[in-house]
Each structure stands twice: as structure tokens, then as C-alpha cells.
Motif scaffolding. Structure first.
Motif, PDB file in Angstrom:
ATOM      1  N   MET A   1      13.895 -15.928  55.090  1.00  0.00           N
ATOM      2  CA  MET A   1      14.325 -15.608  56.443  1.00  0.00           C
ATOM      3  C   MET A   1      15.168 -14.337  56.408  1.00  0.00           C
ATOM      4  SD  MET A   1      14.110 -16.740  59.636  1.00  0.00           S
ATOM      5  CE  MET A   1      13.595 -18.423  59.573  1.00  0.00           C
ATOM      6  N   THR A   2      14.838 -13.382  57.262  1.00  0.00           N
ATOM      7  CA  THR A   2      15.588 -12.136  57.378  1.00  0.00           C
ATOM      8  C   THR A   2      16.600 -12.298  58.509  1.00  0.00           C
ATOM      9  OG1 THR A   2      13.668 -10.868  56.646  1.00  0.00           O
ATOM     10  CG2 THR A   2      15.374  -9.656  57.806  1.00  0.00           C
ATOM     11  N   ILE A   3      17.861 -12.007  58.205  1.00  0.00           N
ATOM     12  CA  ILE A   3      18.924 -12.133  59.195  1.00  0.00           C
ATOM     13  C   ILE A   3      19.456 -10.733  59.507  1.00  0.00           C
ATOM     14  CG2 ILE A   3      21.170 -13.153  59.735  1.00  0.00           C
ATOM     15  CD1 ILE A   3      19.041 -15.284  59.177  1.00  0.00           C
ATOM     16  N   ILE A   4      19.424 -10.382  60.776  1.00  0.00           N
ATOM     17  CA  ILE A   4      19.911  -9.084  61.234  1.00  0.00           C
ATOM     18  C   ILE A   4      21.032  -9.367  62.223  1.00  0.00           C
ATOM     19  CG2 ILE A   4      19.279  -7.068  62.596  1.00  0.00           C
ATOM     20  CD1 ILE A   4      16.430  -7.557  61.208  1.00  0.00           C
ATOM     21  N   GLU A   5      22.159  -8.675  62.056  1.00  0.00           N
ATOM     22  CA  GLU A   5      23.319  -8.981  62.883  1.00  0.00           C
ATOM     23  C   GLU A   5      23.954  -7.709  63.413  1.00  0.00           C
ATOM     24  OE1 GLU A   5      25.764 -12.687  61.741  1.00  0.00           O
ATOM     25  OE2 GLU A   5      27.039 -10.975  61.261  1.00  0.00           O
ATOM     26  N   SER A   6      24.464  -7.799  64.638  1.00  0.00           N
ATOM     27  CA  SER A   6      25.200  -6.692  65.239  1.00  0.00           C
ATOM     28  C   SER A   6      26.358  -7.279  66.029  1.00  0.00           C
ATOM     29  CB  SER A   6      24.274  -5.885  66.148  1.00  0.00           C
ATOM     30  OG  SER A   6      24.959  -4.761  66.672  1.00  0.00           O
ATOM     31  N   LYS A   7      27.525  -6.640  65.951  1.00  0.00           N
ATOM     32  CA  LYS A   7      28.718  -7.163  66.617  1.00  0.00           C
ATOM     33  C   LYS A   7      29.306  -6.117  67.551  1.00  0.00           C
ATOM     34  CE  LYS A   7      29.866 -10.184  62.807  1.00  0.00           C
ATOM     35  NZ  LYS A   7      30.892 -10.993  62.232  1.00  0.00           N
ATOM     36  N   ALA A   8      29.965  -6.603  68.597  1.00  0.00           N
ATOM     37  CA  ALA A   8      30.643  -5.717  69.542  1.00  0.00           C
ATOM     38  C   ALA A   8      31.788  -6.470  70.194  1.00  0.00           C
ATOM     39  CB  ALA A   8      29.670  -5.226  70.608  1.00  0.00           C
ATOM     40  N   THR A   9      32.720  -5.717  70.745  1.00  0.00           N
ATOM     41  CA  THR A   9      33.769  -6.289  71.575  1.00  0.00           C
ATOM     42  C   THR A   9      33.514  -5.807  72.994  1.00  0.00           C
ATOM     43  OG1 THR A   9      35.353  -6.299  69.760  1.00  0.00           O
ATOM     44  CG2 THR A   9      36.264  -6.402  71.982  1.00  0.00           C
ATOM     45  N   VAL A  10      33.471  -6.760  73.918  1.00  0.00           N
ATOM     46  CA  VAL A  10      33.203  -6.448  75.320  1.00  0.00           C
ATOM     47  C   VAL A  10      34.498  -6.657  76.103  1.00  0.00           C
ATOM     48  CG1 VAL A  10      31.805  -7.070  77.333  1.00  0.00           C
ATOM     49  CG2 VAL A  10      30.803  -7.173  75.048  1.00  0.00           C
ATOM     50  N   PHE A  78       5.533 -13.276  64.347  1.00  0.00           N
ATOM     51  CA  PHE A  78       6.264 -13.969  63.288  1.00  0.00           C
ATOM     52  C   PHE A  78       7.327 -14.851  63.962  1.00  0.00           C
ATOM     53  CE2 PHE A  78       7.764  -9.583  63.738  1.00  0.00           C
ATOM     54  CZ  PHE A  78       9.080  -9.771  64.150  1.00  0.00           C
ATOM     55  N   ALA A  79       7.779 -15.858  63.230  1.00  0.00           N
ATOM     56  CA  ALA A  79       8.807 -16.748  63.771  1.00  0.00           C
ATOM     57  C   ALA A  79      10.109 -15.964  63.914  1.00  0.00           C
ATOM     58  CB  ALA A  79       9.004 -17.941  62.844  1.00  0.00           C
ATOM     59  N   VAL A  80      10.721 -16.060  65.096  1.00  0.00           N
ATOM     60  CA  VAL A  80      11.944 -15.301  65.353  1.00  0.00           C
ATOM     61  C   VAL A  80      12.868 -16.104  66.274  1.00  0.00           C
ATOM     62  CG1 VAL A  80      10.942 -14.056  67.325  1.00  0.00           C
ATOM     63  CG2 VAL A  80      12.817 -13.008  66.038  1.00  0.00           C
ATOM     64  N   GLU A  81      14.167 -15.904  66.070  1.00  0.00           N
ATOM     65  CA  GLU A  81      15.168 -16.512  66.935  1.00  0.00           C
ATOM     66  C   GLU A  81      16.214 -15.449  67.234  1.00  0.00           C
ATOM     67  OE1 GLU A  81      17.396 -20.586  66.459  1.00  0.00           O
ATOM     68  OE2 GLU A  81      18.585 -19.015  65.471  1.00  0.00           O
ATOM     69  N   LEU A  82      16.560 -15.318  68.512  1.00  0.00           N
ATOM     70  CA  LEU A  82      17.599 -14.386  68.944  1.00  0.00           C
ATOM     71  C   LEU A  82      18.801 -15.229  69.366  1.00  0.00           C
ATOM     72  CD1 LEU A  82      15.303 -12.268  71.273  1.00  0.00           C
ATOM     73  CD2 LEU A  82      15.802 -11.839  68.879  1.00  0.00           C
ATOM     74  N   ASP A 103      11.250 -14.664  60.324  1.00  0.00           N
ATOM     75  CA  ASP A 103      10.535 -15.104  59.130  1.00  0.00           C
ATOM     76  C   ASP A 103       9.501 -14.032  58.788  1.00  0.00           C
ATOM     77  OD1 ASP A 103       9.631 -16.577  57.026  1.00  0.00           O
ATOM     78  OD2 ASP A 103       8.543 -18.046  58.245  1.00  0.00           O
ATOM     79  N   LEU A 104       9.916 -13.099  57.929  1.00  0.00           N
ATOM     80  CA  LEU A 104       9.074 -11.947  57.604  1.00  0.00           C
ATOM     81  C   LEU A 104       8.644 -11.984  56.138  1.00  0.00           C
ATOM     82  CD1 LEU A 104      11.325  -9.179  59.214  1.00  0.00           C
ATOM     83  CD2 LEU A 104       9.353 -10.298  60.262  1.00  0.00           C
ATOM     84  N   ASN A 105       7.357 -11.719  55.893  1.00  0.00           N
ATOM     85  CA  ASN A 105       6.940 -11.554  54.507  1.00  0.00           C
ATOM     86  C   ASN A 105       7.443 -10.187  54.031  1.00  0.00           C
ATOM     87  OD1 ASN A 105       5.059  -9.511  55.229  1.00  0.00           O
ATOM     88  ND2 ASN A 105       3.477 -11.050  55.636  1.00  0.00           N
ATOM     89  N   MET A 106       7.268  -9.887  52.759  1.00  0.00           N
ATOM     90  CA  MET A 106       7.826  -8.646  52.204  1.00  0.00           C
ATOM     91  C   MET A 106       7.317  -7.399  52.928  1.00  0.00           C
ATOM     92  SD  MET A 106      10.148  -9.229  50.152  1.00  0.00           S
ATOM     93  CE  MET A 106      10.466  -7.844  49.091  1.00  0.00           C
ATOM     94  N   MET A 108       6.094  -7.156  56.072  1.00  0.00           N
ATOM     95  CA  MET A 108       6.645  -7.120  57.420  1.00  0.00           C
ATOM     96  C   MET A 108       8.140  -6.783  57.388  1.00  0.00           C
ATOM     97  SD  MET A 108       4.534  -7.481  59.878  1.00  0.00           S
ATOM     98  CE  MET A 108       5.494  -8.048  61.270  1.00  0.00           C
ATOM     99  N   LYS A 109       8.837  -7.270  56.360  1.00  0.00           N
ATOM    100  CA  LYS A 109      10.265  -6.983  56.241  1.00  0.00           C
ATOM    101  C   LYS A 109      10.486  -5.478  56.100  1.00  0.00           C
ATOM    102  CE  LYS A 109      14.415  -8.450  53.859  1.00  0.00           C
ATOM    103  NZ  LYS A 109      15.019  -9.438  53.001  1.00  0.00           N
TER     104      LYS A 109
END
Length: 131
Positions: A1-10, A78-82, A103-106, A108-109
Motif C-alpha cells: 500500500m502506498t501512503i501519500i500525505e499532505s498537511k496544512a493549517t487552516v 486501483f484500490a484507493v482511499e482518500l 494499492d499500487l504495483n511497482m 503504477m507506483k
């Protein structure tokens, strides 16, 4: 599973940020220019990513002032969750974390991780600007 994250203060209270993100019609304001054919209701959205795919997503769960989880409502490439996670910083500001789990194969990643990271970063930056 590939995890991509981004943070902000609103600079808005957590309840206002949650109300905005809970309604998928608002998410068009967070999308980059390569997203088109947008249509949405409060719970579902459909759009096309230029040169990639058509996607249909829906809200899987909402936890008041804490989290919104969005998943595909139809078959996706591909399987994805936001996931949008919110935390009250006090003083009328909100810490926001946008997580894309895919859920990315190599192969696709290698192709998709950069664009997905750009998408997450763009959305958190736009959220801080439009809410």
C-alpha cells in the motif's frame, strides 16, 4: 500500500472545515486544472483526470469534526482511499491531514506516486485558501 500525505493549517474553526469537506460539491474548488467533467452531490462525485481515468467516488464515513473517508463508488484503476483528518488547534485554526492510500504495483507506483503527491499537496493548499 502506498501512503501519500499532505498537511496544512487552516485559519478556520474545525466545524467550518469539516462542514466544507463533508460536502463533495465543495471538492471541485480543491481540484487542479487537469480535473474536468466534474459532477457532484453531497455524498458522491464523478470526474475525469486528464490523460488518465474517469473516477466516481463516495463518502464512506464521516466522523463529526474529525474525519471524512472517501472511496471509489465504481471500479477504479486501483484500490484507493482518500482520508481527511482534522484536529482543532485552538484559536480558531484547524490542523488538516489529507492522506491518499493506494494499492499500487511497482510500475503504477513509479507512474502515479508523483501525480498523487501533487494532487494531495494542491488540495491541502487550496483548502487553506478557499475555506
Amino acid at each position: 500500500m502506498t501512503i501519500i500525505e499532505s498537511k496544512a493549517t487552516v485559519n478556520k474553526p474545525v466545524n467550518e472545515v469539516f462542514a466544507f469537506l463533508s460536502d463533495l460539491t465543495n471538492h471541485q474548488q480543491l481540484m487542479p486544472e487537469n480535473i474536468y467533467n466534474w459532477s457532484a452531490t453531497r455524498d458522491e462525485a464523478r470526474f475525469t483526470i486528464q490523460n488518465m481515468a474517469k473516477l466516481a467516488v463516495k463518502v464512506a464515513s464521516r466522523t463529526e469534526n474529525q474525519q471524512i473517508v472517501i472511496v471509489p463508488s465504481e471500479e477504479a484503476p486501483f484500490a484507493v482511499e482518500l482520508k481527511w483528518t482534522l484536529a482543532d488547534n485552538g484559536g480558531g485554526t484547524t490542523a488538516v491531514t489529507h492522506t491518499i492510500s493506494a494499492d499500487l504495483n511497482m510500475m503504477m507506483k513509479m507512474l502515479a506516486s508523483g501525480p498523487l503527491q501533487k494532487l494531495a499537496d494542491h488540495q491541502t493548499k487550496r483548502l487553506a485558501a478557499v475555506v
